[in-house]
Design a protein around this motif. Sequence first.
Motif, PDB file in Angstrom:
ATOM      1  N   SER A   1       0.595  -1.189  -0.113  1.00  0.00           N
ATOM      2  CA  SER A   1       0.100  -0.152  -0.012  1.00  0.00           C
ATOM      3  C   SER A   1       0.916   1.334   0.078  1.00  0.00           C
ATOM      4  O   SER A   1       1.860   1.298   0.707  1.00  0.00           O
ATOM      5  CB  SER A   1      -1.121  -0.166   1.197  1.00  0.00           C
ATOM      6  N   GLU A   2       0.540   2.038  -0.691  1.00  0.00           N
ATOM      7  CA  GLU A   2       1.180   3.418  -0.922  1.00  0.00           C
ATOM      8  C   GLU A   2       0.372   4.559  -0.953  1.00  0.00           C
ATOM      9  O   GLU A   2      -0.939   4.757  -1.420  1.00  0.00           O
ATOM     10  CB  GLU A   2       2.054   3.417  -2.299  1.00  0.00           C
ATOM     11  N   VAL A   3       0.595   5.614  -0.111  1.00  0.00           N
ATOM     12  CA  VAL A   3       0.255   6.932  -0.208  1.00  0.00           C
ATOM     13  C   VAL A   3       1.109   7.875  -0.612  1.00  0.00           C
ATOM     14  O   VAL A   3       2.360   8.064  -0.165  1.00  0.00           O
ATOM     15  CB  VAL A   3      -0.188   7.430   1.465  1.00  0.00           C
TER      16      VAL A   3
ATOM     17  N   SER B   1       1.869  12.173  -2.869  1.00  0.00           N
ATOM     18  CA  SER B   1       1.458  13.332  -3.022  1.00  0.00           C
ATOM     19  C   SER B   1       0.408  13.432  -4.090  1.00  0.00           C
ATOM     20  O   SER B   1       0.191  12.221  -4.797  1.00  0.00           O
ATOM     21  CB  SER B   1       2.572  14.239  -3.516  1.00  0.00           C
ATOM     22  N   PHE B   2      -0.294  14.653  -4.281  1.00  0.00           N
ATOM     23  CA  PHE B   2      -1.419  14.817  -5.142  1.00  0.00           C
ATOM     24  C   PHE B   2      -2.607  13.890  -4.823  1.00  0.00           C
ATOM     25  O   PHE B   2      -3.402  13.505  -5.871  1.00  0.00           O
ATOM     26  CB  PHE B   2      -0.785  14.833  -6.610  1.00  0.00           C
ATOM     27  N   GLY B   3      -2.811  13.485  -3.826  1.00  0.00           N
ATOM     28  CA  GLY B   3      -4.105  12.751  -3.439  1.00  0.00           C
ATOM     29  C   GLY B   3      -4.040  11.270  -4.116  1.00  0.00           C
ATOM     30  O   GLY B   3      -4.804  10.703  -4.920  1.00  0.00           O
ATOM     31  N   THR B   4      -2.707  10.569  -4.105  1.00  0.00           N
ATOM     32  CA  THR B   4      -2.470   9.444  -4.735  1.00  0.00           C
ATOM     33  C   THR B   4      -2.247   8.356  -3.778  1.00  0.00           C
ATOM     34  O   THR B   4      -1.571   8.097  -2.822  1.00  0.00           O
ATOM     35  CB  THR B   4      -1.093   9.360  -5.384  1.00  0.00           C
ATOM     36  N   TYR B   5      -3.253   7.233  -4.051  1.00  0.00           N
ATOM     37  CA  TYR B   5      -3.508   6.032  -3.449  1.00  0.00           C
ATOM     38  C   TYR B   5      -3.290   4.839  -4.035  1.00  0.00           C
ATOM     39  O   TYR B   5      -4.001   4.656  -5.043  1.00  0.00           O
ATOM     40  CB  TYR B   5      -4.727   5.995  -2.267  1.00  0.00           C
ATOM     41  N   ASN B   6      -2.379   3.781  -3.797  1.00  0.00           N
ATOM     42  CA  ASN B   6      -1.921   2.622  -4.830  1.00  0.00           C
ATOM     43  C   ASN B   6      -1.964   1.475  -3.888  1.00  0.00           C
ATOM     44  O   ASN B   6      -1.193   1.480  -2.776  1.00  0.00           O
ATOM     45  CB  ASN B   6      -0.725   2.947  -5.377  1.00  0.00           C
ATOM     46  N   ASN B   7      -2.799   0.476  -4.061  1.00  0.00           N
ATOM     47  CA  ASN B   7      -2.922  -0.737  -3.304  1.00  0.00           C
ATOM     48  C   ASN B   7      -2.515  -1.841  -4.404  1.00  0.00           C
ATOM     49  O   ASN B   7      -3.442  -2.065  -5.482  1.00  0.00           O
ATOM     50  CB  ASN B   7      -4.166  -0.892  -2.519  1.00  0.00           C
ATOM     51  N   PHE B   8      -2.001  -2.769  -3.784  1.00  0.00           N
ATOM     52  CA  PHE B   8      -1.756  -4.073  -4.795  1.00  0.00           C
ATOM     53  C   PHE B   8      -1.735  -5.304  -3.799  1.00  0.00           C
ATOM     54  O   PHE B   8      -0.797  -5.387  -2.687  1.00  0.00           O
ATOM     55  CB  PHE B   8      -0.296  -3.881  -5.424  1.00  0.00           C
ATOM     56  N   LEU B   9      -2.555  -6.345  -4.009  1.00  0.00           N
ATOM     57  CA  LEU B   9      -2.421  -7.479  -3.310  1.00  0.00           C
ATOM     58  C   LEU B   9      -2.134  -8.762  -4.272  1.00  0.00           C
ATOM     59  O   LEU B   9      -2.942  -8.852  -5.273  1.00  0.00           O
ATOM     60  CB  LEU B   9      -4.040  -7.914  -2.707  1.00  0.00           C
TER      61      LEU B   9
ATOM     62  N   ASN C   1      -4.860  -4.771  -8.354  1.00  0.00           N
ATOM     63  CA  ASN C   1      -4.491  -3.554  -7.958  1.00  0.00           C
ATOM     64  C   ASN C   1      -5.289  -2.266  -8.075  1.00  0.00           C
ATOM     65  O   ASN C   1      -6.133  -2.452  -9.039  1.00  0.00           O
ATOM     66  CB  ASN C   1      -3.272  -3.181  -9.003  1.00  0.00           C
ATOM     67  N   TYR C   2      -5.615  -1.387  -7.286  1.00  0.00           N
ATOM     68  CA  TYR C   2      -6.321  -0.157  -7.289  1.00  0.00           C
ATOM     69  C   TYR C   2      -5.467   1.173  -7.093  1.00  0.00           C
ATOM     70  O   TYR C   2      -4.713   1.048  -6.085  1.00  0.00           O
ATOM     71  CB  TYR C   2      -7.392  -0.374  -6.284  1.00  0.00           C
ATOM     72  N   LEU C   3      -5.506   1.898  -7.974  1.00  0.00           N
ATOM     73  CA  LEU C   3      -4.704   3.221  -8.207  1.00  0.00           C
ATOM     74  C   LEU C   3      -5.760   4.208  -8.332  1.00  0.00           C
ATOM     75  O   LEU C   3      -6.395   4.357  -9.174  1.00  0.00           O
ATOM     76  CB  LEU C   3      -3.853   3.199  -8.939  1.00  0.00           C
ATOM     77  N   ILE C   4      -5.727   5.362  -7.462  1.00  0.00           N
ATOM     78  CA  ILE C   4      -6.371   6.426  -7.754  1.00  0.00           C
ATOM     79  C   ILE C   4      -5.477   7.836  -7.384  1.00  0.00           C
ATOM     80  O   ILE C   4      -4.738   7.798  -6.401  1.00  0.00           O
ATOM     81  CB  ILE C   4      -7.665   6.504  -7.016  1.00  0.00           C
ATOM     82  N   SER C   5      -5.601   9.035  -8.055  1.00  0.00           N
ATOM     83  CA  SER C   5      -4.953  10.035  -7.816  1.00  0.00           C
ATOM     84  C   SER C   5      -5.467  11.119  -8.300  1.00  0.00           C
ATOM     85  O   SER C   5      -6.335  11.357  -9.278  1.00  0.00           O
ATOM     86  CB  SER C   5      -3.686  10.102  -8.563  1.00  0.00           C
TER      87      SER C   5
END
Length: 611
Positions: free
Chosen positions: A161-163, A165-173, A189-193
Motif C-alpha cells: 500500500s502506498e500513499v 502526493s497529489f491525493g494518490t493511493y495505490n494498493n496491490f494484493l 491493483n487499485y490506483l487513484i490520484s
Amino acid sequence: MSTKRLLILFSASSCLTLYHGQEKTIDTVYVFDNQMKKVKLFHTVQTLSPQDIQKNASNLSEVLRFQSPVYIKENGRGAVSSPSFRGTTAQQTAFVWNGININSQFLGQGDVNNIALFGYDEMEIKSGGGSVIYGSGAIGGSIHLNNTLSFNKGFSGSFNSEVASFGTYNNFLQAAYSNDKFSFKVSGNYLISQNDYVVPEENYTNWNGKYYNTTANIGIAYKIAPKQTISWQSQLYNATQNYPIFSENGNRTKYEAQTLRNLIAWDYNGSKISNSFKAAYTEDNFQYFGVENMPSTSGGINKNYILKNDFNYFIIPKLNINIIGEFQQNQGEGEGTSGIAKVSRNVGSVAGLIRYFPTHNLRFEAGIKQDFVEKIDAPILYSLSGKWKATEWYSVNVNFSKNFRFPSFNDLYWTPGGNKELRPETSVQTDMNHEFKAGDFRLILSPYYIRITDMIRWLDTGSGYWSPFNTHKVESYGLESQLRYQKNFNENHSIKFTAGYSYTKSVNLETQKQLTYVPLHKFSSNLDYQYRFLRFYAQGMFNGLTYTTTDESRKYAIYPYFVMNTGLSATLMKKYTLGFRVNNITDTIYETMDYYPLPKRNYSINATINF
C-alpha cells in the motif's frame, strides 16, 4: 537426453541454461511467452523485476522513462502517453502481453498510461525489430509484459500500500499457491490520484488531471502429464483519465477504457520436440466524453480472436527448427464521431526459424515470415542473427531484419478521411551489440541503423478534414549503451548499479530535419544499495535537447533537464517493509510534451506485508 541439446530451463533461481544434462522436475517455473527465452539467446533484453517497477509506482510511463532507453511523451502525469524506440513512433513499438501483440487495432499503438502497471512477474524491454516473431508494429522495439507460474512453492502472498502526493493511493494484493502439478496465482491493483499538482514557475496547474484504474490478474497451470502443461492467464483492466485543461473553468473532458485479455495454452516439452498451442481473446473498449458528466461523444470496441502454434524440433543436437503459425480475426466498431462502421479483417502468418549451434561459443539464427492481411499486400519479412563469444571478456552479436506495420482501423476507415489504399510501413535495420566483461562490470555498446519507408502520416487535405498517406522515408541511427555492476560484498552488503546512454539521430529524408520528440541524448541510471535490513536506491535521468516542431526551432524546443528520485526502506523479520520515496528530489521543472509540465518534488510512503 543429449548433453549438448539446447534446453532453456528456468529453475527456481531463474537461471538460464544453454546446455543442460538433465531436466529438473521440481521448483520449475512455467513461462507464458516461450519465444522470449529464445530471443535472449541472440538479442540484448533488459529485464525489470516487480521490485524495479515498484520504484516508479505512479504509472508505466515513469518506469520506462527512468529505467529504459525509451523516450516517453506524456501529456501531463497520468494522461495520454506514447513511447519512442530508437527514433521511431509509438505505432512502431509493439506491446506484447505473454507473447500476444496487444497494440490497439484502432490506433495501431499502445497508450502507455492505459496499460496496467502491476500484476506482472517481469517486464522485458527489447530494442530493435521483431516482426518475424511478434508481428505488426515491432519496428523500433517491443515491451513485454510477462507472467510466470511456479511449481512446488506452497502458499505465498503479499500486500503493498502506498500513499503519495497529489491525493494518490495505490494498493496491490497478490497470492499464489502451487504443488508439484498445480499452480495458481491471483492479484489485484487499485490506483487513484487527484493529480492536482502545481508548477508555479510555469503558471501551470494540472486542472482536471484525476485518474484511476483497477486491475485483476488470474493465472492457472496444471501438469496433465510429465511433459505436458495446460494453462490459463487472464487480465481485466478498467481505467478513467480526465484530460488536463489550461484554465479552471475550461471544458472538462475524460476518457474511459476497459480491457479484457484471456489466454489458454497447451504446452508439450519433449527431449527433441516441443510445441506450444495458444488460443486468446482480447477486447478493448473505450469512450471519450467531450463533456465530463454527459453521455460519451465517441468511442469504440475492438475484439481479437487469436490462434497461435509454436513448434520446435531438434533435427540434431546442434540444429533446431522453429515453425510459428498464427491466425487472427480483428473486429472493430466505432461509436459517435469516429465514423467507423462495424469492420473486421483476417490476419494470418507463417514464420520459420532455424538455429544452429556449432560450438558453445557460437550460434546463428535465420528467420523468414509471410503475413496474409486481408486487403493489404504484406511484404515478406526476414531476420538474421549471429552471436560469438570471442573470449571470456568479449562477445559480439549482429542482427539484420526487415519489419513492418500494417495500417490501423483508424488509418483505413475513419470517416471522413480514412484511406483504404494505404501500404504497410516497412523497415530494414541492423544493429551490432558488443559486450565487455571485467570482474563484476558489464558494458554493452549497440550501434544501430534503421530505414523506414512508406511511413503513414495524417495530412490536411484542404477539404476540411485530415487523411493518412504513405509519405516519408525516415532514417534513424545512433548508439545505445548500458553499464552494469553488481556485487555482494558479504552477507550484509550488496550493491547494484545500472546506467544507460543513448544517442539518437532520426531524420526525415525529405526535409533532412530531426523528427519531433526524439531527443538526441538520453541518460538514465539506477543505484541500489542494501545493508542488512536497510535498502537505499537512487535514480537519475538526463534528457537532451528535444525538438517539438518539424523545422528544428530552438525557440519551441524542450531544453535539456536532469531529474533524480531516491528512496529508503527497511525490512523487519523478512515480512514487513516500510519505505519512503522522494520523486524529483532536484525540484526540476521539466516536460516531455510541450505545454504539459510534470510534477516538481513530491513524496510517497509505502508499506509491504509478505505472508
